[in-house]
Enzyme design. Structure first.
Site, PDB file in Angstrom:
ATOM      1  N   ASP A 104       0.811  -1.220   0.000  1.00 38.09           N
ATOM      2  CA  ASP A 104       0.000   0.000   0.000  1.00 38.09           C
ATOM      3  C   ASP A 104       0.843   1.268   0.000  1.00 38.09           C
ATOM      4  OD1 ASP A 104      -2.136  -1.701   0.226  1.00 38.09           O
ATOM      5  OD2 ASP A 104      -2.955  -0.786   2.046  1.00 38.09           O
TER       6      ASP A 104
ATOM      7  N   HIS B 158      -6.084   3.199  -4.115  1.00 34.14           N
ATOM      8  CA  HIS B 158      -5.961   3.442  -2.674  1.00 34.14           C
ATOM      9  C   HIS B 158      -6.226   4.913  -2.354  1.00 34.14           C
ATOM     10  CE1 HIS B 158      -5.006   1.987   1.254  1.00 34.14           C
ATOM     11  NE2 HIS B 158      -3.853   2.611   1.388  1.00 34.14           N
TER      12      HIS B 158
ATOM     13  N   HIS C 104      -4.914   9.446   0.470  1.00 35.95           N
ATOM     14  CA  HIS C 104      -4.930   8.552   1.638  1.00 35.95           C
ATOM     15  C   HIS C 104      -5.686   9.158   2.824  1.00 35.95           C
ATOM     16  CE1 HIS C 104      -3.500   5.679   4.685  1.00 35.95           C
ATOM     17  NE2 HIS C 104      -3.102   4.926   3.675  1.00 35.95           N
TER      18      HIS C 104
ATOM     19  N   HIS D  33       3.688  -2.341   3.115  1.00 32.22           N
ATOM     20  CA  HIS D  33       3.690  -0.986   2.566  1.00 32.22           C
ATOM     21  C   HIS D  33       4.993  -0.723   1.824  1.00 32.22           C
ATOM     22  CE1 HIS D  33       0.756  -0.920   5.850  1.00 32.22           C
ATOM     23  NE2 HIS D  33       0.161   0.066   5.195  1.00 32.22           N
TER      24      HIS D  33
END
Length: 278
Positions: free
Chosen positions: A99, A150, A154, A244
């Site tokens: 991510d 995503h 964020h 991540h």
């Protein structure tokens, strides 16, 4: 690192895992994702956090922003109440997901490790990071990885209005298509914080919701060994691993995948990605 250098505890864990389900090692080519049956999507504990493989030249044949034909409307999907949490199917399958990127300091090293072992993964990218690192998405396309949405910045979606959520998701899908060559078919809510609007808008945009089974907690920067231990101890058929490649110092994540990926493969796991929906 040689195999006999892996700590005894990890070797025992892998040996135990390898004994479970070894008879089903050969499975179908595509991964099928599985969710739960609850009324609403629980927010997994986490921090900020297949399509067909393109031929090497395919990305370069795709038009960039403003030069291609009008975008076709995505096929609307069923509105789900919770995200997919794991993959199902025959065999010992797992999926690696990353991510918050792409990030020029960390993403290339993760891609290098995946390429070394000929493994595909999913990358849930933030639109504002894509703008600065389009070449990394081009590489993901060339190497057969799946790119998911995503959001743009964020944000915590549960604190936004519907119009703001749509903008975050739509802008990101647009920049992914302009750069990667295809619109994303998967969406992951930042922080694992889902709401009804996110499910509805994702379905309207042709994206299925994807969460995870196992959080490596790499966002807490716990140390490379701790990240490896999380993956080793949590490895099992159907597991979706959350890591991540941006959003902070991800050097530990880079080092960890170099250690745990070859051992997952040695233990009989097949690292897979979802097939591209037609």
């Amino acid at each position: 690192m040689q195999k006999d250098q892996l700590p005894t505890r990890r070797r025992m864990l892998f040996a135990g895992a390898a004994a479970l389900g070894a008879a089903g090692a050969a499975g179908a080519a595509g991964a099928v994702l599985a969710g739960g049956g609850g009324e609403a999507a629980p927010a997994p504990v986490a921090g900020p956090q297949a399509r067909q493989v393109l031929k090497p030249s395919a990305f370069r044949l795709q038009p960039l922003t403003g030069y291609g034909p009008p975008r076709a409307a995505p096929r609307k999907l069923k509105v789900r109440r919770e995200p997919f949490l794991r993959i199902s199917g025959r065999g010992r399958r797992m999926m690696l997901t990353f991510d918050d990127g792409p990030n020029p300091n960390y993403t290339p090293h993760i891609l290098d490790t995946l390429a070394k072992y000929d493994v595909r993964a999913m990358f849930f990218v933030c639109g504002e990071c894509v703008v600065e690192n389009r070449e990394l998405l081009a590489r993901m396309a060339d190497e057969g990885h799946v790119v998911g949405n995503h959001t743009w910045t964020h944000p915590l979606l549960t604190s936004l209005g519907r119009r703001e959520i749509r903008s975050e998701m739509e802008r990101t899908s647009d920049v992914i298509e302009d750069t990667y060559g295809e619109r994303p078919q998967w969406f992951r809510a930042p922080y694992g914080a889902w709401n009804r609007a996110a499910f509805q808008l994702g379905a309207e945009m042709g994206m299925e919701p994807m969460a995870w089974t196992l959080d490596t907690t790499d966002w807490t920067v716990p140390g490379t060994d701790a990240i490896v231990d999380q993956v080793v101890e949590g490895a099992a058929p159907g597991v979706v691993v959350l890591s991540h490649d941006a959003g902070g110092d991800r050097s530990q994540s880079v080092r960890a995948i170099r250690e745990y990926l070859p051992y997952l493969l040695d233990s009989g796991y097949h690292l897979t990605v979802p097939p591209r929906r037609v």
